[in-house]
Every structure is written in C-alpha cells, then in structure tokens.
Design an enzyme around this catalytic site. Structure first.
Site, PDB file in Angstrom:
ATOM      1  N   GLY A  78       0.822  -1.215   0.000  1.00 34.38           N
ATOM      2  CA  GLY A  78       0.000   0.000   0.000  1.00 34.38           C
ATOM      3  C   GLY A  78       0.851   1.257   0.000  1.00 34.38           C
ATOM      4  NE  ARG A 142      -2.081  -4.447  -0.941  1.00 32.27           N
ATOM      5  CZ  ARG A 142      -1.585  -3.917   0.169  1.00 32.27           C
ATOM      6  NH1 ARG A 142      -0.579  -4.511   0.776  1.00 32.27           N
ATOM      7  NH2 ARG A 142      -2.080  -2.813   0.670  1.00 32.27           N
ATOM      8  CG  ASP A 172       4.022  -6.775   8.568  1.00 32.01           C
ATOM      9  OD1 ASP A 172       3.497  -6.315   7.535  1.00 32.01           O
ATOM     10  OD2 ASP A 172       3.365  -7.333   9.463  1.00 32.01           O
ATOM     11  CG  ASP A 173       2.989  -9.750   5.103  1.00 35.65           C
ATOM     12  OD1 ASP A 173       3.434 -10.485   6.017  1.00 35.65           O
ATOM     13  OD2 ASP A 173       1.775  -9.513   4.956  1.00 35.65           O
ATOM     14  CB  THR A 200       2.933   0.105   6.609  1.00 37.45           C
ATOM     15  OG1 THR A 200       1.510  -0.006   6.709  1.00 37.45           O
ATOM     16  CG2 THR A 200       3.527  -0.205   7.972  1.00 37.45           C
ATOM     17  CB  ILE A 201      -0.492   4.623   6.334  1.00 39.44           C
ATOM     18  CG1 ILE A 201      -1.467   3.511   5.898  1.00 39.44           C
ATOM     19  CG2 ILE A 201      -0.026   5.455   5.164  1.00 39.44           C
ATOM     20  CD1 ILE A 201      -2.841   4.025   5.513  1.00 39.44           C
ATOM     21  CG  ASP A 202      -1.712  -0.410   8.168  1.00 42.86           C
ATOM     22  OD1 ASP A 202      -2.242   0.568   7.607  1.00 42.86           O
ATOM     23  OD2 ASP A 202      -1.982  -1.584   7.883  1.00 42.86           O
ATOM     24  CE  LYS A 239     -28.819  17.685  10.464  1.00 40.57           C
ATOM     25  NZ  LYS A 239     -29.748  18.247   9.523  1.00 40.57           N
ATOM     26  CG  MET A 247      -7.149   2.122   5.394  1.00 41.91           C
ATOM     27  SD  MET A 247      -6.002   2.384   4.050  1.00 41.91           S
ATOM     28  CE  MET A 247      -7.047   1.858   2.697  1.00 41.91           C
ATOM     29  N   GLY A 248      -5.876   0.642   8.660  1.00 42.27           N
ATOM     30  CA  GLY A 248      -4.993  -0.041   9.594  1.00 42.27           C
ATOM     31  C   GLY A 248      -5.455  -1.489   9.546  1.00 42.27           C
ATOM     32  CE1 TYR A 421      -7.180   1.932  -0.853  1.00 37.59           C
ATOM     33  CE2 TYR A 421      -9.417   2.131  -0.029  1.00 37.59           C
ATOM     34  CZ  TYR A 421      -8.350   1.352  -0.412  1.00 37.59           C
ATOM     35  OH  TYR A 421      -8.451  -0.009  -0.340  1.00 37.59           O
ATOM     36  N   GLY A 423      -5.536   9.472   2.668  1.00 37.22           N
ATOM     37  CA  GLY A 423      -4.293   9.921   3.315  1.00 37.22           C
ATOM     38  C   GLY A 423      -3.043   9.239   2.805  1.00 37.22           C
TER      39      GLY A 423
END
Ligand code: FBP
Length: 547
Positions: A78, A142, A172-173, A200-202, A239, A247-248, A421, A423
């Site tokens: 990603g 990927r 990581d992968d 990774t943004i994660d 209201k 994401m993550g 997506y 960010g």
C-alpha cells in the site's frame, strides 16, 4: 504537467539529514543480534543473515572513494506518504558515493522484478518527484516474492542491468520477503545485496530499533484534519453520530493516534477488545451506552472512531477467520467451483459447529467478504468490510430495544465515513519528508558498506534531525514463526498497540471525559511552511513512546 502552487514551492524543500550522513561516514558495529522469538528455527532458516550486528553510522574525517554501483528499487504494498523521498534519498546517496552510480526502478512492485519491467531513474525524473506524495514514480504492487523461480527470474534482470543491490520499500510482509531474498542470494553467492525500508501508514512495523514506519505521520495528520472538520460540523448541527472507520489492516495505531489528536467521544481499540475477550455485542453495548449517556444531557451527536481491523480482533470472529483461512487455503480449487448463490451454505456446512453458527449469524455482505478477496499474503481485505455500518446498525437496534424498555429517550441518526485512501498519497509532512529521505540515504550507505539482509534505521526522531541516529538493523532480528496459509513461516513480528504503552494509557485515562463532554480538538491541515511547533511535530504516539 500542470503543478499546484504548493507542489512548485514544495519541490524546493531540502529534507534534513542526520548529522552523521552529511559527510564521510564510518560504520560502528554493535552487539550480535537474535530474533525476537523462535531463535533456533529462524537461525536454521537464515544461516547467512542471522545474528548480524546492529550498525550505527558515525561521522568520519576520512573521505573514502567508492566504485560506481547500479542499484534497483521496488515499492511494495500500500502507498504511504514519503515513498518518493526514500527514492530521492537513495538516489542522492549513491550519486554522492560515486556520480556514475545508477538507479533502476522496477515497475508496479515486486512483479516488476520478476517480469523484467523497469526504468532507469535519472536526475530529471527524480527532481519531478521530490517531496511529493504517492508511489506513482514507478508504481507499487502486492506480488509476493517468495518462490525460488521468482528469485532466479529476478536475478536474470539484475545481472543484465549490472545491479548489485536491491532496495525493497515495504511493510512487514514485504520486508520479510526482502530478508528471504537476501538470504537466498547470499547462500547462492550471487553478489546481490538486499536492503529493506520500513513503510506502512498502519504504523505496525516498529520495534526498539525502528521507531516508526514512514507514512504513519502524514496519514494520521490528514485523517485527523478531516475528523476535526467533521467534529466541528457535528458540534454545529448537533444531530448526527458519525461512525468513522480508519485504515490499519491489523493494528489500531492509526485510530489511536487520531483519537489522541482529535479527542472523539468514542474510539475502539482492537487490541483492547481482544485482551478483554469482548464479543461484538459487548462492543455495541459500550458504544450504545455512551450514546445514551450523552442523550441524557441533550447531546444527540458524537463521533466514533473504528479501526479497520476490528472484526479480526473479536476473539470469536478471529477463531472463525483462522478456520476459514486454513480451510480456504486447502480447498481453494473446490471453493472456486462452487456457485456464488450456494457459497454461504457450503461454508456453513464445512466449518466447526461454533464457527458455522457465528458465520451464519453475520449479515450477508460481511459473511461474503470473509470468504472472498484475500490479498496475495492470504489476508482478509478488512478495508472492504463495512464495520462502521455494521456497528451503527447494531447500535441503532440496541437503542430501539432500550427505548422500548424505557432506558433510552434520545434520538439517534448516523453518518458513515471510511478514511484510508484519502491519506495514503498525501504530500509528506516535514517529518515524513525528512525521515524518508534519511531512510533512503541510509540505504545507500548500507549498500556502500556491502551489507545485506538489513533494514534502514533512523532513530531519535523526536529530537531535531541534527541528532537523528542512522544505521542498519538485521531483518532476522525482527522475526518469529507464525501460521500463514496453514503453515508455520518466519515473518517479521507485527507491532500491535501495547495496552501498557504510553499512547494507550494516555487515551484510557482521558476517554471517559471525552465520551461525556464535547472536548473536540480541530487539528487543521498539515502545514509545510511556518513556525516549527506547527510544521515539525511528530505524532503524539511517537512523542509519548519516546518520552
Ligand atoms: P501496507 O501494509 O502494504 O502498507 O498497506 C496498508 C493498507 O493501507 C491498509 O491500511 C489497508 O488495509 C490496505 O493497505 C488496503 O490495501 P489495498 O490498497 O490493496 O486496498
């Protein structure tokens, strides 16, 4: 190509480098390392790249001359803000070592290496992409690099282009695969080094030596800006309840960081849900209770942050997904021939009693998602599961029930959002622009010093860049054995949110107040020019972790 005013001004930004990388560099070797767990197994699988020492770069007075080298680079997985700066740092690094060095980019991820799809990245091209977001310079993909044939196919093009080092920028992968490739090329004595970079943004590729993965800073700032805007709207109209999924894929770092930045009424942290063995109904009840409490004060509005990976952390759902993963890995062929309309019944008939009951109770869309569309690493694509809608529907049902019992007297109307997506390709913040450039430059120094199986590491990043510490960490140090596709495999250990860590503790101490009060914070957009306290702040997560 038409450029925005910001793009033009930003192109001139010169990212900061750690002091040690600004001139001649000496490598200081630390202690030999061990993997985080399963040492014997990992050592056996990586005889050439296991146990290598930690490396730290220090300033040197002795200038060295280096031969020209050809280097390949791959963007994997990603997108994350700052990828282009890793590449420009790497480019500037190898050119500083020797102006005749060349950089080649493989197109659309690891697949580009296997398919021999590449381009040379010249100075003109690099200049177009400095400090920009996205991975569009060469694209990403990927494809999983794990088969010997792929490694051999890759070697053909590396040899043809005279490439002696490959930099894999990934999560990581992908870094696990980089390490397997480094080991393979070292064992075969092919003379190709492989270096990883933490992307990774994660935010879940981090450890003692890797403070954060790049892109997390910018992505969280973009999401926090937008959540802040929603909170202003929410507190103006009074209201709606806004259910916001973030994401993550696995860890809740993004949701937690955004919560620390914007102070929402609710934020679910998957790791806590798992630790407390909460059921889906427990999570729903927790949210509904906060809605009811606020309604009592006349506040029929609020914000709920939901981490994308939540369903996989609800223990009963996790057991179901694990059985599904194993079952589908073994029976992929048979499953692919089952008619769509019969797939749900087929799965129900194949699972254990406990899991088939849970599976049968899930809404159709969620059930379908769990059996289809795995990514190439065998993961469920959680970004496709509409958890925000699932939860708000279940909260609405619970509130209706409470209304009937006289326990709830308010109004409940929900809006749904999913931020991910939006960010991932933002122009990198100053932090990510500097960090990424330094990671790329560090990779060039690791290559120049003949290293392989290392990940670029830049630490002490809450201090001014002057004081950042650059070096290398053996990737095997981050590994353990985990079950993947029904088999035990060596993989980099994912860094989940630690419930005894400072960021979660700070959140846990404040969340009850945020739930009942309206204490929203509105962070506003990322600033690239202006006072340092506005432009150069790292994430709250990193500051709390490093404090
Ligand atoms: P990486 O782990 O490859 O960095 O990707 C992270 C991520 O953005 C997750 O947050 C999200 O679940 C996933 O990618 C989405 O993947 P895709 O872009 O393939 O839809």
């Amino acid at each position: 190509m038409t450029k925005s005013a910001l793009q033009i001004a930003r192109a001139a930004y010169q990212p900061k480098l750690p002091k040690a990388l600004r001139g001649a560099v000496k490598v200081s070797e630390g202690e030999a390392t061990q993997s985080v767990a399963d040492q014997e197994e990992i050592k056996k699988l990586f005889p050439n790249t296991y146990g290598m020492p930690l490396l730290k770069f220090v300033e040197s007075n002795e200038g060295q001359s280096f031969p020209a080298i050809n280097v390949g680079v791959i963007l994997s997985g990603g997108q994350a803000p700052g990828g282009h700066n890793v590449i420009s740092g790497l480019f500037d690094g190898i050119k500083t070592l020797n102006a005749d060095s060349k950089l080649y980019g493989f197109i659309l991820g690891p697949g580009g290496l296997v398919n021999h799809d590449y381009m040379e990245l010249t100075g003109d091209i690099i200049d177009e992409y400095r400090n920009t977001g996205g991975f569009d310079i060469i694209g990403s993909g990927r494809t999983k690099l794990e088969e010997t044939e792929q490694f051999e196919k890759g070697l053909e093009i590396l040899k043809k282009l005279g490439i002696s080092a490959l930099v894999i920028i990934g999560g990581d992968d992908s870094n696990t695969n980089a390490c397997v490739l480094a080991e393979y090329y070292a064992a075969k004595k092919y003379g190709v080094q492989v270096i990883g970079c933490p992307k990774t943004i994660d935010g879940d590729l981090k450890n003692e030596m890797i403070e954060t993965s790049f892109g997390f800073d910018t992505a969280c700032k973009v999401y926090s800006e937008v959540i802040g805007n929603i909170q202003r709207d929410c507190n103006s109209a009074r209201k709606y309840w806004h259910f916001i999924k973030l994401m993550g894929r696995s860890a809740s770092h993004i949701a937690l960081e955004c919560a620390l930045q914007v102070q929402p009424n609710v934020c679910i942290v998957s790791e806590e849900v798992e630790a407390k063995d909460m059921s889906l109904d427990d999570v729903v009840t927790y949210i509904a209770q906060i809605v009811a409490n606020r309604a009592e004060k006349g506040n029929n509005f609020g914000t709920v942050l939901i981490p994308e990976g939540l369903v996989e952390f609800i223990p009963a759902m996790k057991r179901l997904i694990a059985e599904l993963n194993d079952f589908l890995a073994k029976n992929a062929e048979e499953f692919s021939h089952i008619k769509k309309s019969y797939q749900r019944e087929y799965i129900i008939s194949k699972l254990s009693k406990e899991n088939s009951e849970i599976y049968a109770s899930l809404p159709e869309s969620v059930a379908r998602q769990l059996t289809l569309d795995r990514d190439p690493h065998g993961n469920v694509q959680v970004s496709l599961i509409e958890t925000e809608k699932l939860l708000s529907e279940m909260v609405a049902k619970k509130l209706d029930q409470w209304k009937a019992e006289g326990k709830f007297n308010g109004k409940f109307a929900a809006q749904h959002h999913f931020f991910g997506y939006e960010g991932r390709c933002a122009a990198p913040s100053n932090y990510d622009a500097d960090y990424c450039y330094s990671l790329g430059y560090t990779a060039s120094v690791l290559i120049a010093n003949g290293k392989t199986g290392y990940m670029s590491s830049v630490r002490n990043t809450t201090a001014p860049a002057e004081e950042w510490i650059a070096g290398g960490v053996p990737i095997t140090m981050m590994m353990n054995m985990e079950r993947r596709h029904g088999e035990m495999k060596p993989v980099i250990q994912k860094a989940l949110v630690k419930l005894d860590g400072a960021p979660f503790k700070k959140f846990a101490a404040d969340r009850d107040t945020w739930a009942i009060n309206t204490d929203y914070v509105y962070p506003g957009p990322i600033q690239y020019f202006g006072p340092t306290e506005v432009c150069d702040q790292p994430t709250k997560t990193l500051k709390l972790e490093q404090a």
